[in-house]
Scaffold this motif. Structure first.
Motif, PDB file in Angstrom:
ATOM      1  N   TYR A  92       0.861  -1.188   0.000  1.00 18.95           N
ATOM      2  CA  TYR A  92       0.000   0.000   0.000  1.00 18.95           C
ATOM      3  C   TYR A  92       0.895   1.235   0.000  1.00 18.95           C
ATOM      4  O   TYR A  92       1.687   1.424   0.922  1.00 18.95           O
ATOM      5  N   VAL A  93       0.758   2.064  -1.040  1.00 20.61           N
ATOM      6  CA  VAL A  93       1.576   3.257  -1.197  1.00 20.61           C
ATOM      7  C   VAL A  93       0.664   4.483  -1.131  1.00 20.61           C
ATOM      8  O   VAL A  93      -0.303   4.563  -1.890  1.00 20.61           O
ATOM      9  N   PRO A  94       0.930   5.444  -0.230  1.00 27.61           N
ATOM     10  CA  PRO A  94       0.081   6.637  -0.146  1.00 27.61           C
ATOM     11  C   PRO A  94       0.037   7.408  -1.475  1.00 27.61           C
ATOM     12  O   PRO A  94       1.062   7.566  -2.151  1.00 27.61           O
ATOM     13  N   LYS A  95      -1.154   7.878  -1.842  1.00 27.38           N
ATOM     14  CA  LYS A  95      -1.337   8.619  -3.099  1.00 27.38           C
ATOM     15  C   LYS A  95      -0.517   9.896  -3.133  1.00 27.38           C
ATOM     16  O   LYS A  95      -0.077  10.324  -4.198  1.00 27.38           O
ATOM     17  N   ILE A  96      -0.286  10.493  -1.982  1.00 27.24           N
ATOM     18  CA  ILE A  96       0.424  11.769  -1.921  1.00 27.24           C
ATOM     19  C   ILE A  96       1.851  11.674  -2.470  1.00 27.24           C
ATOM     20  O   ILE A  96       2.415  12.665  -2.919  1.00 27.24           O
ATOM     21  N   PHE A  97       2.439  10.474  -2.477  1.00 28.38           N
ATOM     22  CA  PHE A  97       3.791  10.284  -2.991  1.00 28.38           C
ATOM     23  C   PHE A  97       3.894  10.628  -4.478  1.00 28.38           C
ATOM     24  O   PHE A  97       4.959  10.959  -4.967  1.00 28.38           O
ATOM     25  N   ASP A 100       0.937  15.456  -8.522  1.00 29.29           N
ATOM     26  CA  ASP A 100       0.037  15.742  -9.637  1.00 29.29           C
ATOM     27  C   ASP A 100       0.048  14.660 -10.713  1.00 29.29           C
ATOM     28  O   ASP A 100      -0.890  14.555 -11.493  1.00 29.29           O
ATOM     29  N   SER A 101       1.097  13.852 -10.787  1.00 28.33           N
ATOM     30  CA  SER A 101       1.169  12.816 -11.818  1.00 28.33           C
ATOM     31  C   SER A 101       0.203  11.665 -11.545  1.00 28.33           C
ATOM     32  O   SER A 101      -0.030  10.836 -12.410  1.00 28.33           O
ATOM     33  N   LEU A 102      -0.410  11.639 -10.363  1.00 24.05           N
ATOM     34  CA  LEU A 102      -1.363  10.578 -10.014  1.00 24.05           C
ATOM     35  C   LEU A 102      -2.536  10.527 -10.982  1.00 24.05           C
ATOM     36  O   LEU A 102      -3.022   9.452 -11.314  1.00 24.05           O
ATOM     37  N   GLN A 103      -2.979  11.681 -11.475  1.00 22.54           N
ATOM     38  CA  GLN A 103      -4.132  11.722 -12.369  1.00 22.54           C
ATOM     39  C   GLN A 103      -3.874  11.079 -13.734  1.00 22.54           C
ATOM     40  O   GLN A 103      -4.803  10.838 -14.489  1.00 22.54           O
ATOM     41  N   PHE A 104      -2.619  10.772 -14.063  1.00 19.73           N
ATOM     42  CA  PHE A 104      -2.289  10.157 -15.345  1.00 19.73           C
ATOM     43  C   PHE A 104      -1.930   8.677 -15.220  1.00 19.73           C
ATOM     44  O   PHE A 104      -1.562   8.044 -16.199  1.00 19.73           O
ATOM     45  N   ILE A 105      -2.036   8.126 -14.018  1.00 24.00           N
ATOM     46  CA  ILE A 105      -1.698   6.716 -13.799  1.00 24.00           C
ATOM     47  C   ILE A 105      -2.964   5.881 -13.938  1.00 24.00           C
ATOM     48  O   ILE A 105      -3.960   6.131 -13.271  1.00 24.00           O
ATOM     49  N   LYS A 106      -2.912   4.871 -14.828  1.00 21.65           N
ATOM     50  CA  LYS A 106      -4.053   3.973 -14.943  1.00 21.65           C
ATOM     51  C   LYS A 106      -3.634   2.576 -14.498  1.00 21.65           C
ATOM     52  O   LYS A 106      -2.447   2.266 -14.414  1.00 21.65           O
ATOM     53  N   GLU A 107      -4.631   1.762 -14.195  1.00 16.78           N
ATOM     54  CA  GLU A 107      -4.369   0.426 -13.654  1.00 16.78           C
ATOM     55  C   GLU A 107      -3.530  -0.409 -14.613  1.00 16.78           C
ATOM     56  O   GLU A 107      -3.706  -0.361 -15.822  1.00 16.78           O
ATOM     57  N   GLY A 108      -2.589  -1.165 -14.041  1.00 16.68           N
ATOM     58  CA  GLY A 108      -1.740  -2.045 -14.824  1.00 16.68           C
ATOM     59  C   GLY A 108      -0.403  -1.436 -15.210  1.00 16.68           C
ATOM     60  O   GLY A 108       0.468  -2.127 -15.721  1.00 16.68           O
ATOM     61  N   VAL A 109      -0.210  -0.150 -14.971  1.00 15.29           N
ATOM     62  CA  VAL A 109       1.034   0.509 -15.352  1.00 15.29           C
ATOM     63  C   VAL A 109       2.114   0.247 -14.293  1.00 15.29           C
ATOM     64  O   VAL A 109       1.807  -0.010 -13.130  1.00 15.29           O
ATOM     65  N   ILE A 112       7.567   3.306 -10.030  1.00  8.15           N
ATOM     66  CA  ILE A 112       8.787   3.096  -9.254  1.00  8.15           C
ATOM     67  C   ILE A 112       8.509   3.545  -7.821  1.00  8.15           C
ATOM     68  O   ILE A 112       8.064   4.667  -7.592  1.00  8.15           O
ATOM     69  N   ILE A 113       8.764   2.646  -6.873  1.00  5.36           N
ATOM     70  CA  ILE A 113       8.549   2.924  -5.460  1.00  5.36           C
ATOM     71  C   ILE A 113       9.893   2.810  -4.744  1.00  5.36           C
ATOM     72  O   ILE A 113      10.635   1.852  -4.952  1.00  5.36           O
ATOM     73  N   GLY A 114      10.197   3.796  -3.894  1.00  4.57           N
ATOM     74  CA  GLY A 114      11.421   3.770  -3.100  1.00  4.57           C
ATOM     75  C   GLY A 114      11.110   3.286  -1.696  1.00  4.57           C
ATOM     76  O   GLY A 114      10.135   3.720  -1.088  1.00  4.57           O
ATOM     77  N   PHE A 115      11.942   2.382  -1.191  1.00  2.00           N
ATOM     78  CA  PHE A 115      11.742   1.793   0.132  1.00  2.00           C
ATOM     79  C   PHE A 115      12.917   2.105   1.043  1.00  2.00           C
ATOM     80  O   PHE A 115      14.067   1.998   0.640  1.00  2.00           O
ATOM     81  N   ASP A 116      12.604   2.463   2.285  1.00  2.00           N
ATOM     82  CA  ASP A 116      13.586   2.569   3.356  1.00  2.00           C
ATOM     83  C   ASP A 116      13.284   1.393   4.272  1.00  2.00           C
ATOM     84  O   ASP A 116      12.372   1.460   5.079  1.00  2.00           O
ATOM     85  N   GLY A 117      13.998   0.287   4.090  1.00  2.00           N
ATOM     86  CA  GLY A 117      13.656  -0.956   4.787  1.00  2.00           C
ATOM     87  C   GLY A 117      12.440  -1.557   4.103  1.00  2.00           C
ATOM     88  O   GLY A 117      12.463  -1.843   2.919  1.00  2.00           O
ATOM     89  N   ASP A 118      11.340  -1.732   4.856  1.00  2.00           N
ATOM     90  CA  ASP A 118      10.106  -2.251   4.274  1.00  2.00           C
ATOM     91  C   ASP A 118       9.064  -1.158   4.065  1.00  2.00           C
ATOM     92  O   ASP A 118       7.968  -1.427   3.589  1.00  2.00           O
ATOM     93  N   PHE A 122       8.693   6.995  -1.227  1.00  2.00           N
ATOM     94  CA  PHE A 122       8.335   7.857  -2.342  1.00  2.00           C
ATOM     95  C   PHE A 122       7.837   7.010  -3.502  1.00  2.00           C
ATOM     96  O   PHE A 122       8.084   5.811  -3.586  1.00  2.00           O
ATOM     97  N   GLY A 123       7.084   7.662  -4.388  1.00  2.00           N
ATOM     98  CA  GLY A 123       6.570   7.003  -5.580  1.00  2.00           C
ATOM     99  C   GLY A 123       6.821   7.873  -6.794  1.00  2.00           C
ATOM    100  O   GLY A 123       6.809   9.095  -6.696  1.00  2.00           O
TER     101      GLY A 123
END
Length: 187
Positions: A92-97, A100-109, A112-118, A122-123
């Protein structure tokens, strides 16, 4: 602890208790003054830009951030559910990461997610998205000579300006960082 010589563009550091990524990093030696490093960095949590001068040899806390490519499955309340294609683990990744680019993301795409441990910290959306126009005013023949634009609604619900020759049902490429029309895409 690392020193200022160990930092480069793209490094993640803890600065004033906040996680930041280095965007620009330059070593300067002005005239007969001491050398320093000028850094431009983005706060990962807030997205704000900051500039800071580090003394040469100053101690800096470098953070190891692991980046993974995950597939976006669906949105759930204020999070995006993404899946690791190798382990099939859902995160589960918070939308705020995504900002504004969130509005152009569609399912299946793939995102890139950055992890500090688990923990995801950032997204990042892909740099471009190919989306279908669901609504726009019809184009008029001969309107291709000018750079005039008209509003259009895309399949994700985003509203952008497109050239007058674009019509409903066409696929277009959009820059997810700026939200601008790039080109039409052949089907």
């Amino acid at each position: 602890m690392a020193t200022t010589a160990d930092i480069s563009i793209g490094s993640f550091i803890k600065h004033n208790g906040e996680l930041c990524v280095i965007l620009e990093y330059e070593h300067r030696t002005p005239g007969n003054l001491r050398a320093f490093y000028q850094a431009k960095m983005r706060n990962i949590r807030t997205g704000k830009l900051a500039e800071y001068r580090f003394r040469a040899g100053e101690s800096v806390e470098v953070v190891r951030v692991e980046q993974k490519e995950l597939q976006y499955l669906y949105a759930e309340s204020d999070s995006l559910v993404c899946m690791d294609n190798e382990t099939y683990e859902q995160v589960y990744v918070p939308k705020i990461f995504f900002g504004d680019s969130l509005q152009f993301i569609k399912e299946g795409v793939t995102v890139i997610i950055g992890f500090d441990g688990d923990n995801p910290i950032f997204g990042q959306a892909p740099p471009t998205a190919i989306l279908q126009i669901t609504y726009t005013e019809p184009g008029v023949k001969g309107d291709t000579a000018t750079r005039a634009m008209k509003p259009a609604t895309l399949e994700t619900g985003a509203k952008i300006n497109v050239p007058l020759f674009c019509n409903e049902g066409e696929l277009i490429k959009v820059d997810t960082r700026t939200g601008e029309y790039m080109e039409r895409v052949k089907q």
